[in-house]
Design a protein around this motif. Structure first.
Motif, mmCIF file in Angstrom:
data_model
loop_
_atom_site.group_PDB
_atom_site.id
_atom_site.type_symbol
_atom_site.label_atom_id
_atom_site.label_comp_id
_atom_site.label_asym_id
_atom_site.label_seq_id
_atom_site.Cartn_x
_atom_site.Cartn_y
_atom_site.Cartn_z
ATOM 1 N N ARG A 150 -2.312 8.459 7.778
ATOM 2 C CA ARG A 150 -2.247 7.213 7.016
ATOM 3 C C ARG A 150 -2.651 6.023 7.885
ATOM 4 N NH1 ARG A 150 4.311 6.049 6.289
ATOM 5 N NH2 ARG A 150 4.742 5.715 8.519
ATOM 6 N N GLU A 151 -2.526 6.175 9.205
ATOM 7 C CA GLU A 151 -2.942 5.109 10.128
ATOM 8 C C GLU A 151 -4.421 5.190 10.487
ATOM 9 O OE1 GLU A 151 1.360 5.913 10.413
ATOM 10 O OE2 GLU A 151 -0.373 7.215 10.778
ATOM 11 N N GLY A 152 -5.093 6.251 10.075
ATOM 12 C CA GLY A 152 -6.518 6.376 10.331
ATOM 13 C C GLY A 152 -6.885 7.182 11.557
ATOM 14 N N GLY A 231 -2.224 -0.851 -1.165
ATOM 15 C CA GLY A 231 -1.598 -2.118 -1.550
ATOM 16 C C GLY A 231 -0.098 -2.062 -1.687
ATOM 17 N N THR A 232 0.477 -0.849 -1.789
ATOM 18 C CA THR A 232 1.910 -0.753 -2.068
ATOM 19 C C THR A 232 2.699 0.166 -1.139
ATOM 20 O OG1 THR A 232 1.621 1.081 -3.648
ATOM 21 C CG2 THR A 232 1.450 -1.167 -4.529
ATOM 22 N N ALA A 233 2.068 1.163 -0.553
ATOM 23 C CA ALA A 233 2.801 2.186 0.196
ATOM 24 C C ALA A 233 3.034 1.784 1.662
ATOM 25 C CB ALA A 233 2.066 3.517 0.146
ATOM 26 N N THR A 234 4.143 2.196 2.197
ATOM 27 C CA THR A 234 4.506 1.924 3.583
ATOM 28 C C THR A 234 3.579 2.669 4.547
ATOM 29 O OG1 THR A 234 6.825 1.675 2.966
ATOM 30 C CG2 THR A 234 6.353 2.112 5.293
ATOM 31 N N GLY A 235 3.179 1.980 5.609
ATOM 32 C CA GLY A 235 2.409 2.616 6.665
ATOM 33 C C GLY A 235 0.904 2.510 6.539
ATOM 34 N N TYR A 236 0.424 1.936 5.429
ATOM 35 C CA TYR A 236 -1.019 1.846 5.192
ATOM 36 C C TYR A 236 -1.549 0.420 5.383
ATOM 37 C CZ TYR A 236 -0.812 6.546 3.087
ATOM 38 O OH TYR A 236 -0.644 7.900 2.857
#
Length: 283
Positions: A150-152, A231-236
Motif C-alpha cells: 500500500r506504500e508502493g 481517498g479514504t483508507a489508512t496507509g495510502y
C-alpha cells in the motif's frame, strides 16, 4: 539492477507492435481485425474483439471492455520480479523456489520471514483462456502474481521490506482456467498507474524461473476504485498524491492500449474489493 527479463530488444519489439495496432485502430477497425486474425506475430489473437474505452473510472467496469478473448500483450516484468532473473542488494533473488510459494493468500511472508502486508482486502481472479481454440479454458497452467504494498514498495527489494516476501504467490489454473489470490489493494507509486504483475507458465514444474514463462503481462486497476481507496483508507496517503499526477495516457505501459488489461472491480474500501480479468494466450 536488471529492468527487463527478456532484454531491451524484446520490449522494444513488443511496444512497436502494440503502437502499430493502436494507430491502425485510430485509422479504422477493419485493419485491426485483420491483424488480430494472424498478422500480428506469434501472439496475435484469433477472435474478434469489441471494445469501448474511457478513463477506467468505474468500479465494476473495465473502462476498456472486451466481449471476446484476445491475446494479452506481453509487458516487462519490471525491476522487482523476484523470479530468478535479476538481483536485489544481496544477489539473485528467486521467490519461486521457496517452500510455500504456491498459495492463494499472499498477504503474509513465507519461509524465514513473517511479516504481513496491511491494506484494503482485495481478491483477484484471473481466468486463462486459449485464443487459438475458441477461448477454451486452460487448466494446469501456473500463474505467478506480484505487486507493490500500500506504500508502493516491493518485498525483497524496497527499503523497509527487503526481508519480506509477501504479496507474491503462485497458483495453478483449475478446470475453468481460473486462479484466485487474496491480497491487498496496491498503492500508487510515482510514475505508474496502479497495477499488478503476473507471469504465466505451462506447468507448475516449470514455474521455477522467469526465463521459463510463456507470457509476462500486467493488470490495471480502474480509477474509481483507486480514488476510493486512496481517498479514504489508512496507509495510502502517498498514493493519493501520486495518483493525481498519473493517467493511463501517460503511463509507460498502458499508454498504448489497455483494453485486455483493465480488470473488472467491485466492492468498496470498507468491505474490500474483488477484481477479475480474462487473460488470453495463444496456446
Amino acid at each position: 539492477m536488471q529492468n527487463h527479463d527478456r532484454g531491451f530488444a524484446h520490449d522494444l519489439d513488443t511496444m512497436m507492435r502494440r503502437r502499430m495496432l493502436h494507430w491502425l485502430a485510430v485509422a479504422g477497425a477493419a485493419p485491426v481485425a485483420l491483424l488480430g486474425c494472424g498478422g500480428g506475430g506469434d501472439d496475435a489473437g484469433t477472435t474478434a474483439t469489441t471494445a469501448s474505452t474511457d478513463s477506467g473510472g468505474s468500479t465494476g467496469s473495465t473502462g476498456s471492455t472486451t466481449t471476446s478473448c484476445s491475446v494479452i500483450p506481453g509487458e516487462t516484468a519490471g525491476p522487482y520480479p523476484g523470479d530468478g532473473t535479476n538481483s536485489n542488494a544481496t544477489g539473485i533473488v528467486n521467490v519461486l523456489t521457496l517452500s510455500g510459494i504456491v498459495r492463494s493468500d499472499i498477504r503474509t511472508s513465507i519461509g524465514s520471514a513473517s511479516g504481513t502486508a496491511p491494506g484494503v482486502p482485495l481478491t483477484v481472479t484471473l481466468k486463462l483462456v486459449n485464443t487459438a481454440s475458441s477461448c477454451a479454458s486452460l487448466a494446469g497452467y501456473a500463474i505467478y502474481l506480484w505487486h507493490c504494498t500500500r506504500e508502493g514498495g516491493y518485498s525483497l527489494y524496497s527499503s523497509g521490506v527487503t526481508g519480506e516476501n509477501f504479496l507474491r504467490g503462485v497458483q495453478v489454473t483449475d478446470a475453468n482456467g481460473e486462479v484466485t489470490f487474496t491480497t491487498v489493494f496496491p498503492g500508487c507509486y510515482s510514475g505508474r498507474w496502479p497495477h499488478m504483475h503476473f507471469e504465466i507458465y505451462p506447468s507448475l514444474a516449470s514455474a521455477t524461473s522467469g526465463s521459463n514463462d510463456v507470457k509476462t503481462s500486467q493488470l490495471a486497476l480502474p480509477a474509481q476504485a483507486c480514488n476510493q481507496v486512496y481517498g479514504t483508507a489508512t496507509g495510502y496517503d502517498a498514493s493519493a498524491s501520486n495518483f493525481a499526477t498519473i493517467s493511463l495516457a501517460s503511463d509507460n505501459i498502458f499508454s498504448d492500449g489497455y483494453s485486455t488489461q483493465m480488470a473488472t472491480v467491485s466492492g468498496d474500501a470498507v468491505n474490500g474489493f474483488s477484481a477479475s480479468l480474462t487473460v488470453g494466450i495463444a496456446a
